[in-house]
Write a protein that holds these residues in place. Structure first.
Motif, PDB file in Angstrom:
ATOM      1  N   VAL A 295       1.066  -1.132   0.058  1.00  0.00           N
ATOM      2  CA  VAL A 295      -0.149   0.011  -0.266  1.00  0.00           C
ATOM      3  C   VAL A 295       0.792   1.397   0.031  1.00  0.00           C
ATOM      4  O   VAL A 295       1.919   1.312   0.671  1.00  0.00           O
ATOM      5  CB  VAL A 295      -0.996   0.091   1.263  1.00  0.00           C
ATOM      6  CG1 VAL A 295      -0.229  -0.104   2.590  1.00  0.00           C
ATOM      7  CG2 VAL A 295      -1.975   1.094   0.973  1.00  0.00           C
ATOM      8  N   GLY A 296       0.373   2.343  -0.750  1.00  0.00           N
ATOM      9  CA  GLY A 296       1.142   3.429  -0.611  1.00  0.00           C
ATOM     10  C   GLY A 296       1.487   4.066  -2.164  1.00  0.00           C
ATOM     11  O   GLY A 296       2.408   3.484  -2.912  1.00  0.00           O
ATOM     12  N   GLY A 297       0.416   4.750  -2.900  1.00  0.00           N
ATOM     13  CA  GLY A 297       0.667   5.517  -3.898  1.00  0.00           C
ATOM     14  C   GLY A 297       0.387   4.949  -5.038  1.00  0.00           C
ATOM     15  O   GLY A 297       0.750   5.176  -6.094  1.00  0.00           O
ATOM     16  N   VAL A 298      -0.561   4.066  -4.827  1.00  0.00           N
ATOM     17  CA  VAL A 298      -0.947   3.233  -6.174  1.00  0.00           C
ATOM     18  C   VAL A 298      -2.263   3.866  -6.896  1.00  0.00           C
ATOM     19  O   VAL A 298      -3.343   4.235  -6.092  1.00  0.00           O
ATOM     20  CB  VAL A 298      -1.673   1.790  -5.797  1.00  0.00           C
ATOM     21  CG1 VAL A 298      -2.328   1.075  -6.999  1.00  0.00           C
ATOM     22  CG2 VAL A 298      -0.414   0.860  -5.152  1.00  0.00           C
ATOM     23  N   GLY A 306       3.908  -2.829 -10.082  1.00  0.00           N
ATOM     24  CA  GLY A 306       5.067  -2.895  -9.534  1.00  0.00           C
ATOM     25  C   GLY A 306       4.912  -3.166  -7.935  1.00  0.00           C
ATOM     26  O   GLY A 306       6.113  -3.644  -7.568  1.00  0.00           O
ATOM     27  N   LYS A 307       3.962  -3.027  -7.227  1.00  0.00           N
ATOM     28  CA  LYS A 307       3.867  -3.570  -5.949  1.00  0.00           C
ATOM     29  C   LYS A 307       3.811  -5.200  -5.797  1.00  0.00           C
ATOM     30  O   LYS A 307       4.634  -5.659  -5.044  1.00  0.00           O
ATOM     31  CB  LYS A 307       2.699  -3.228  -5.294  1.00  0.00           C
ATOM     32  CG  LYS A 307       2.488  -1.607  -5.155  1.00  0.00           C
ATOM     33  CD  LYS A 307       3.260  -1.117  -3.677  1.00  0.00           C
ATOM     34  CE  LYS A 307       3.074   0.196  -3.500  1.00  0.00           C
ATOM     35  NZ  LYS A 307       3.772   0.848  -2.497  1.00  0.00           N
ATOM     36  N   ILE A 308       3.272  -5.662  -6.902  1.00  0.00           N
ATOM     37  CA  ILE A 308       3.421  -7.171  -6.837  1.00  0.00           C
ATOM     38  C   ILE A 308       4.762  -7.651  -7.056  1.00  0.00           C
ATOM     39  O   ILE A 308       5.078  -8.709  -6.809  1.00  0.00           O
ATOM     40  CB  ILE A 308       2.329  -7.760  -8.124  1.00  0.00           C
ATOM     41  CG1 ILE A 308       0.934  -7.234  -7.449  1.00  0.00           C
ATOM     42  CG2 ILE A 308       2.324  -9.075  -8.424  1.00  0.00           C
ATOM     43  CD1 ILE A 308      -0.391  -7.277  -8.328  1.00  0.00           C
ATOM     44  N   LEU A 357      11.060  -3.034  -9.941  1.00  0.00           N
ATOM     45  CA  LEU A 357      10.075  -2.115  -9.495  1.00  0.00           C
ATOM     46  C   LEU A 357       9.729  -1.250 -10.406  1.00  0.00           C
ATOM     47  O   LEU A 357      10.587  -0.780 -11.421  1.00  0.00           O
ATOM     48  CB  LEU A 357      10.841  -1.489  -8.087  1.00  0.00           C
ATOM     49  CG  LEU A 357      11.520  -2.256  -7.018  1.00  0.00           C
ATOM     50  CD1 LEU A 357      12.040  -1.215  -6.249  1.00  0.00           C
ATOM     51  CD2 LEU A 357      10.247  -2.941  -6.551  1.00  0.00           C
ATOM     52  N   THR A 358       8.614  -0.511 -10.430  1.00  0.00           N
ATOM     53  CA  THR A 358       8.109   0.434 -11.288  1.00  0.00           C
ATOM     54  C   THR A 358       8.482   1.717 -10.618  1.00  0.00           C
ATOM     55  O   THR A 358       8.601   1.839  -9.155  1.00  0.00           O
ATOM     56  CB  THR A 358       6.678   0.582 -11.531  1.00  0.00           C
ATOM     57  OG1 THR A 358       5.913   0.561 -10.501  1.00  0.00           O
ATOM     58  CG2 THR A 358       6.320  -0.791 -12.538  1.00  0.00           C
TER      59      THR A 358
END
Length: 360
Positions: A295-298, A306-308, A357-358
């Motif tokens: 969580v954070g900035g999606v 990118g998180k995944i 990472l994105t």
């Protein structure tokens, strides 16, 4: 700050956004909840493709996109969240006793930064009211979690968490132990590994023989060493995993909005890179088994992806709803499915922790 891709309001929300953005942010949020509760917000989520299905914590998720704690503190619209296309929801934070939170104004939009600052202070109606709504809202195809917190004026904050686990473990699909709030006196005291160790022992005993999964929510301002120490304690006690990460007390130099100096936790686009990097570090350290919620900035499918790829099994958002409206969920799912297919992944689970990472 450069606008995230597809960051403009989506669909029917283009008509409502000009009006909502001129309201006080907390007033606008309350109005949105009332409209959703009354069923006046149309379903906007779109289909859940098979590639988006996720199994985590022993639960089945139609897609990995969830609404973060703070959006629905009192579980007022918990029964409607699936309308918006979310794969799961997390209500709260809830405290044992009702509390009013910090004085208003306490929520601020940073329009030029695609961000928000809040110092809400866990305003909520208390465990009894929230528990009644959680019982009524729970459905077999939509995992519903509850975020737990200590009362601000409590002189026994560990007992608050014990009481809440006893209340919600029988009725929720999972629980999040929030030890990372920057806006209350007791909000971060259990980030100390020794205090956390004692707390988690007590919570396991309070859960008794129930198998309700429990997560610990981290702050985004922790160093990698601090975060890994908390992760080690959490997983040693057999907790299901971690939520990475809460709002930030830091103020990046990139911020341009006039409200950037307001006290509170920063959410949204400016914390994406740091929270995702912390997530990746934790995944490298803990291996593939624990559940990590990013969580954070999606704001879009690339952010979720990118998180995944950094290690998240599941992804949460909130601030994106402020800037893009409820249709953002369907857009993210569509974009995420396309990215998975483009890179040859048959499912979200195949992409978890792949490592790239994105960024902005």
């Amino acid at each position: 700050m450069t606008a995230p891709s597809s960051s403009s309001p989506v669909g029917w929300y283009r008509m409502a956004w000009p009006a909502l953005r001129h309201l006080d942010p907390e007033t606008a949020h309350g109005l949105a909840l009332r409209l959703l509760r009354l069923g006046l917000v149309p379903p906007a989520g779109g289909p859940d493709l098979p590639s988006l299905h996720v199994t985590a914590m022993g639960l089945s998720f139609a897609n990995p996109i969830g609404v973060a704690a703070g959006f629905d503190k009192n579980a007022l619209v918990a029964h409607r969240l699936h309308w918006l296309g979310f794969g799961f929801g997390e209500v709260g934070g809830v405290t044992p006793k009702p509390q009013s939170g910090n004085p208003r104004p306490r929520l601020f939009r940073l329009d030029g930064d695609f961000a928000a600052i809040n110092r809400m202070g866990f305003n909520n109606e208390g465990e009894a009211a929230v528990a009644a709504r959680v019982r009524a809202a729970r459905r077999p195809d939509f995992p519903l979690g509850v975020n737990l917190a200590s009362n601000t004026d409590s002189d026994q904050p560990a007992e608050d968490f014990v009481r809440l686990v006893q209340c919600f473990a029988p009725i929720a699909d999972y629980l999040t132990i929030d030890v990372s709030c920057p806006n209350t006196k007791n909000g971060r005291m259990f980030q100390d590994p020794l205090r956390l160790d004692d707390l988690l022992r007590r919570l396991l005993a309070a859960r008794d023989r129930l198998r309700t999964p429990m997560l610990v929510k981290l702050a985004s301002d922790l160093s990698e060493a601090e975060a890994l120490a908390i992760a080690e304690v959490t997983l040693r006690h057999g907790f299901a995993g971690l939520v990475v990460a809460n709002t930030s007390a830091a103020r990046p130099s990139s911020l341009t909005s006039a409200t950037q100096a307001e006290r509170g936790g920063l959410s949204g686009r400016p914390i994406f890179v740091a929270s995702t990097a912390l997530l990746a570090a934790i995944r490298r350290a803990v291996g593939p088994a624990p559940t990590l919620v990013g969580v954070g900035g999606v704001f879009n499918g690339a952010d979720a992806y990118g998180k995944i790829r950094a290690g998240a099994n599941l992804v949460q958002l909130y601030t994106a709803l402020v800037f893009r409206g409820p249709p953002v969920v369907g857009a993210i799912k569509q974009e995420l499915a396309a990215l998975l297919a483009q890179d040859g992944f048959a499912s979200v689970q195949d992409a978890v922790g792949d490592g790239r990472l994105t960024s902005d």
